[in-house]
Design an enzyme around this catalytic site. Structure first.
Site, PDB file in Angstrom:
ATOM      1  N   THR A 180      -2.241 -12.981  26.216  1.00 28.43           N
ATOM      2  CA  THR A 180      -1.731 -11.627  26.463  1.00 28.43           C
ATOM      3  C   THR A 180      -1.875 -11.374  27.954  1.00 28.43           C
ATOM      4  O   THR A 180      -2.802 -11.899  28.583  1.00 28.43           O
ATOM      5  CB  THR A 180      -2.533 -10.559  25.702  1.00 28.43           C
ATOM      6  OG1 THR A 180      -3.875 -10.604  26.164  1.00 28.43           O
ATOM      7  CG2 THR A 180      -2.488 -10.786  24.220  1.00 28.43           C
ATOM      8  N   GLU A 326      -0.302 -10.657  19.594  1.00 24.00           N
ATOM      9  CA  GLU A 326      -1.187 -10.981  18.472  1.00 24.00           C
ATOM     10  C   GLU A 326      -0.484 -10.899  17.119  1.00 24.00           C
ATOM     11  O   GLU A 326      -1.047 -11.287  16.099  1.00 24.00           O
ATOM     12  CB  GLU A 326      -2.386 -10.022  18.454  1.00 24.00           C
ATOM     13  CG  GLU A 326      -3.332 -10.169  19.637  1.00 24.00           C
ATOM     14  CD  GLU A 326      -2.943  -9.296  20.818  1.00 24.00           C
ATOM     15  OE1 GLU A 326      -1.728  -9.023  21.002  1.00 24.00           O
ATOM     16  OE2 GLU A 326      -3.839  -8.878  21.558  1.00 24.00           O
ATOM     17  N   TRP A 445      -4.269  15.415  21.730  1.00 22.88           N
ATOM     18  CA  TRP A 445      -3.706  14.184  22.282  1.00 22.88           C
ATOM     19  C   TRP A 445      -2.254  14.445  22.668  1.00 22.88           C
ATOM     20  O   TRP A 445      -1.462  14.918  21.857  1.00 22.88           O
ATOM     21  CB  TRP A 445      -3.756  13.069  21.238  1.00 22.88           C
ATOM     22  CG  TRP A 445      -5.105  12.451  21.080  1.00 22.88           C
ATOM     23  CD1 TRP A 445      -6.280  12.940  21.595  1.00 22.88           C
ATOM     24  CD2 TRP A 445      -5.433  11.244  20.386  1.00 22.88           C
ATOM     25  NE1 TRP A 445      -7.307  12.115  21.245  1.00 22.88           N
ATOM     26  CE2 TRP A 445      -6.831  11.064  20.504  1.00 22.88           C
ATOM     27  CE3 TRP A 445      -4.689  10.307  19.678  1.00 22.88           C
ATOM     28  CZ2 TRP A 445      -7.482   9.966  19.939  1.00 22.88           C
ATOM     29  CZ3 TRP A 445      -5.346   9.227  19.112  1.00 22.88           C
ATOM     30  CH2 TRP A 445      -6.731   9.057  19.248  1.00 22.88           C
TER      31      TRP A 445
END
Ligand code: ADP
Length: 543
Positions: A180, A326, A445
């Site tokens: 990654t 992944e 958020w």
């Protein structure tokens, strides 16, 4: 029969059933190289023999620093097919990351595109474990080099036999390795197996996923060093789809247009930045891409404007997908469901702006801060977790103990994606942020992606990024950073007025700043870490 799922079986399938189908590539030494799957199979077997002659053994990591072309495809099949691990390395990473990755993986041999050789020269003293470097070119184009262990790919290949029996071994054997890009800390290696690759490719080819078929021609623009070009190298040969590979010209509008129109490309895949550049190129040159029917977009949220422009200007459908290194990378993909046939065009675009719906093989859930599952109501959002046969269970060389710091899998066996998302009752995923990018304002958020998407819909905005910055009252508030289109005189007021009609008050950025360019990661995504460093000293006005 208990037949092992082997990558070499995909190659045999292509040779048996689609020997005449073409693989067309742009390389530094061929403006347009053509070979059939029959030729390809022969060259893969020569390469397998070559690997043996270079003393590569079962399980060895073989590194590639290469673009999307036929030689890289040969490495994909010959390295994995003969039981070694094809480790694709991103040449656009920082040099110290590249040497870290090569050493961490313990690559025995490197296969390197001629254009990447200067970069490798600069790393020479750090590459202590590499035994041989093979340059992916012919004798005439071999570069001058200070390395003593450099060989020429075409020269070596021409000396090898076309006879080679692909071995059968345990399908759980490692076939590929990809690191990654590591927006935090060192890059981490993800191992793919023969089994995970085959099941992933089968799922990726399904009608509601990419609908891959022998009738299609695919142009994977997403690099082969980035999560196996999203599986295209395998899916294409599984169904006998003609492949068109852009080589080092992935970001070149003129080459892409030329390839699409002359090779009759019907399907293509890439990150949003590539599509924005291509759409702008087509608009400015008044060119069209009449054969292109569908493009798959992923890696970052696809701005609505890309979906609208492809539809209106080119009658082409955007298929947005979500995934990560992944997850091989297939996670969720857009397609409409039964009962949605009569949705208006606008309503369909609303759905295309989401990250798609579940694909068989990937289970997903969203959880709150106490790890309690949240409902699929399109409102609740929390940390996204997934599981399935092509999801990583650990990182190469790091702990495999679920729940430990180094392992991405929790005690219940779910892979923690690091993304924050909601899921609609119909099962469509909406990524609102990465956990580390989410802006926490007064306990709420705020989604940076929502603000960015709203901003890029302004006709004079070329690119937009949002980061959270310190605010004494709210802890964090959004700062919007914009690159405007050339020769446009955008002002902060223009932008705020535009956003005022599209965002909740809470999500309105506290400030808008203009920059000439944004930092990008090696895969073309906006580098939020780099941006946060750029704006480390920044303070909101009037505080
Ligand atoms: P990295 O960006 O860390 O180098 P990946 O390429 O694996 O590595 O990126 C995966 C991440 O990209 C996901 O976790 C998610 O945050 C983001 N991503 C991928 N596809 C989408 C999408 N369609 N919409 C929004 N974010 C996406």
């Amino acid at each position: 029969m208990n037949t092992q799922l082997m990558i070499s079986s995909i190659l045999r399938n292509a040779e048996d059933n689609f020997p005449e189908v073409e693989m067309v590539s742009v390389t530094a030494d061929y403006p347009r190289h053509r070979q059939t799957y029959s030729d390809f199979g022969k060259r893969c077997r020569r390469l397998a023999n070559l690997l043996v002659s270079l003393n590569a053994e079962f399980g060895d990591r073989i590194g590639t620093l290469a673009w999307n072309d036929h030689r890289h495809m040969e490495l994909y099949y010959a390295v994995s097919g003969s039981g070694m691990v094809c480790h694709t390395i991103n040449p656009r990473l920082f040099p110290e990351q590249i040497s870290y990755i090569i050493n961490h993986a313990g690559d025995k041999i490197l296969f390197v595109d001629v254009l990447v050789m200067p970069l490798l020269e600069a790393l020479k003293e750090h590459l202590t474990k590499v035994e041989k470097i093979v340059v992916l070119t012919n004798k005439e184009n071999m570069p001058d080099t200070s390395f003593s262990n450099v060989l020429c790919y075409e020269e070596l290949l021409s000396n090898q036999s076309e006879n080679y029996e692909w071995p059968e071994f345990d399908e759980n054997t490692a076939s590929g390795l990809c690191y990654t890009s590591g927006t935090t800390g060192n890059p981490k290696g993800v191992i793919y197996s023969h089994r995970s690759t085959i099941i992933h490719s089968l799922a990726g080819a399904l009608p509601d996923v990419t609908c891959a078929s022998n009738m299609e021609t695919t142009l994977p623009i997403v690099p082969m060093f980035h999560v196996n070009a999203w599986g295209a190298p395998y899916a294409a040969l599984m169904v006998g789809m003609k492949m068109v590979l852009p080589g080092p010209k992935m970001a070149d509008g003129e080459t892409l247009h030329d390839l699409i129109t002359t090779e009759n490309v019907t399907f293509s895949s890439g990150v949003p930045t590539i599509w924005l550049a291509l759409l702008d190129y087509l608009e400015s040159t008044k060119k069209i891409v009449p054969t292109l029917r569908r493009v798959s977009v992923g890696g970052a949220a696809c701005p609505r404007i890309i979906i609208e422009r492809f539809k209106e200007e080119h009658n082409c459908t955007v298929i947005q997908g979500w995934g990560m290194t992944e997850t091989s990378p297939l996670g969720t993909v857009f397609s409409i469901k039964k009962g949605m046939e009569n949705l208006s065009e606008e309503e369909v675009i609303d759905l295309q702006c989401l990250q798609g719906r579940g694909v068989f093989g990937i289970e997903m859930c969203i959880v709150d801060e106490n790890n309690e599952e949240l409902p699929w109501d399109g409102i609740a959002f929390g940390s996204l977790k997934v599981k399935g046969p092509w999801v990583a269970k650990s990182y190469y060389g790091l702990s495999e103990t679920p729940g430990s710091d180094e392992c991405p899998v929790d005690e219940k066996g779910w892979f923690e994606t690091g993304d924050v998302a909601s899921i609609t009752p119909e099962g469509y995923l909406q990524i609102t942020d990465r956990t580390k990018d989410v802006i926490k304002s007064g306990g709420e958020w705020i989604s940076s992606i929502e603000i960015e998407n709203a901003a890029v819909n302004h006709a004079d905005v070329a690119e937009a990024a949002v980061i959270g910055r310190y605010h004494p009252k709210w802890t964090e508030r959004p700062l919007l950073i914009i690159v405007s289109r050339p020769e446009k005189s955008l002002t902060k007021e223009n932008v705020l007025n535009f956003l005022g009609e599209r965002l909740h008050k809470m999500a309105m950025p506290d400030d808008v700043v203009f920059v000439d360019e944004l930092p990008h990661t090696a895969t073309g995504k906006i580098n939020k870490l780099g941006l946060r460093e750029m704006f480390e000293e920044y303070q909101f006005p009037n505080i």
